[in-house]
Design an enzyme around this catalytic site. Structure first.
Site, PDB file in Angstrom:
ATOM      1  N   ASP A 264       3.855 -68.336  68.821  1.00 47.94           N
ATOM      2  CA  ASP A 264       4.094 -69.772  68.743  1.00 47.94           C
ATOM      3  C   ASP A 264       4.938 -70.103  67.505  1.00 47.94           C
ATOM      4  OD1 ASP A 264       3.988 -72.515  68.768  1.00 47.94           O
ATOM      5  OD2 ASP A 264       1.802 -72.657  68.725  1.00 47.94           O
TER       6      ASP A 264
ATOM      7  N   HIS B 114       2.161 -70.715  72.480  1.00 44.66           N
ATOM      8  CA  HIS B 114       1.717 -72.104  72.475  1.00 44.66           C
ATOM      9  C   HIS B 114       1.235 -72.462  73.891  1.00 44.66           C
ATOM     10  CE1 HIS B 114       1.663 -75.950  70.385  1.00 44.66           C
ATOM     11  NE2 HIS B 114       2.107 -76.534  71.496  1.00 44.66           N
TER      12      HIS B 114
ATOM     13  N   SER C  81      -2.421 -78.751  70.158  1.00 41.28           N
ATOM     14  CA  SER C  81      -1.023 -79.132  69.962  1.00 41.28           C
ATOM     15  C   SER C  81      -0.943 -80.541  69.368  1.00 41.28           C
ATOM     16  CB  SER C  81      -0.267 -79.006  71.283  1.00 41.28           C
ATOM     17  OG  SER C  81       1.119 -79.069  71.085  1.00 41.28           O
TER      18      SER C  81
END
Length: 320
Positions: free
Chosen positions: A255, A285, A166
């Site tokens: 995601d 995610h 991320s």
């Protein structure tokens, strides 16, 4: 996110529902100390013991401002072979404002065990107290430390990988661009796990990720700076990908920022740079939280570990 898509398994479905309850616009409006308190309680719900045979020690890296803390993981099962370990510098996720080495202890420990490498997990400075480029400079300090002192710690600076998930994937990619442009050691591989690489978000909402949430994180990370076109802050804005290290990119089907990683892999390949790619079907995610609960999540982490293992093994054969 494709409307026909569905979670890979029950653990994933429950995780998405939990995340969407926690990470709301109301959460983003809370004082930062409260956001971090709630986040810490959240990740602890998905924590589990490290794999057997993995040890971790706290490392202090000297920097001009004082010290940068990190956790150094080692696969102790390697015995005498552990004297010259390849090393991954790891940036945890958390939108540049949340998280720590502890919040990502489980996936990092599993990476250490499955890839057979040391992992240096950084406690880099968080926004909004510290805006760009502070976290990136912490990453550069960690690279310099591995080059300067790694051998005394049993690490091989000639087999150096950077990785992150991320916002941490953003930092890993930005660091590779910085080193390419300003000089530094050779990076064997950059491993980006559902990376956040631009300010744009596709339609959809999953596991607490939305355009509003990403804007909240980016605003904190940028401070009052206009950085959307700065390649070190948002790597997809780089004019050229030539000269970057090979990559391995892992995205997640559910995601909304899946296109970030997909585009990054494509641009590396268009620049003639090898890049492996995997998409975790039915995964959201932050699926690294589920590597002990979801076989689909475990497979995606295993693919990243296999890419790391292949890169460090190939380099060992090359110099032998």
């Amino acid at each position: 996110m494709n409307a026909a898509s569905k979670p890979a398994d029950e653990a994933v479905a429950a995780f998405i529902a939990d995340s969407d309850l926690v990470f709301t616009p109301a959460y983003d409006a809370l004082p930062m100390i409260e956001q971090r308190r709630i986040y810490d309680a959240y990740w602890q719900r998905y924590h589990a013991p490290r794999p057997a045979g993995v040890t971790a020690e706290t490392i202090s890296i000297g920097v001009p401002r004082g010290e940068l803390r990190a956790l150094l993981y080692r696969p102790s099962t390697l015995g005498s072979e552990a004297a010259n370990l390849p090393v991954v510098i790891y940036f945890h996720g958390g939108g540049w404002i949340l998280g720590s080495p502890e919040s990502h202890d489980l996936p990092v420990a599993r990476m250490c065990a499955e890839a057979g490498v040391a992992v240096l997990s950084l406690d880099y400075r968080l926004a909004p107290e510290h805006v760009f480029p502070d976290a990136l400079m912490d990453g550069l300090a960690a690279v310099d430390w591995v080059v300067r002192e790694g051998r005394s710690k049993g690490l091989d600076p000639d087999r150096l990988v950077v990785a992150g998930d991320s916002a941490g994937g953003n930092l890993a990619a930005g660091l590779c661009l910085w080193i390419r442009d300003h000089g530094g050691p050779r990076i064997l591989l950059q491993v980006l796990i559902y990376p956040a690489l631009t300010t744009r978000v596709a339609a959809g909402h999953s596991a607490g990720v939305s355009q509003e949430a990403v804007s909240h994180y980016v605003t904190a990370y940028f401070g009052k700076q206009d950085l959307a076109g700065n390649a070190y802050a948002m790597p997809l804005s780089a004019k050229s990908f030539a000269g970057l290290p090979p990559g391995f990119v892992a995205t997640a089907e559910l995601d909304p920022i899946l296109p970030h990683g997909e585009m990054f892999a494509e641009r590396l390949r268009h620049a003639g740079i090898p890049c492996g790619y995997t998409c975790g079907y039915g995964l959201p995610h932050t699926y690294l939280r589920l590597v002990h609960l979801s076989p689909a999540a475990a497979r995606e982490l295993a693919a990243c570990c296999a890419a790391i293992g292949a890169a460090v093994s190939a380099e060992q054969r090359r110099v032998a």
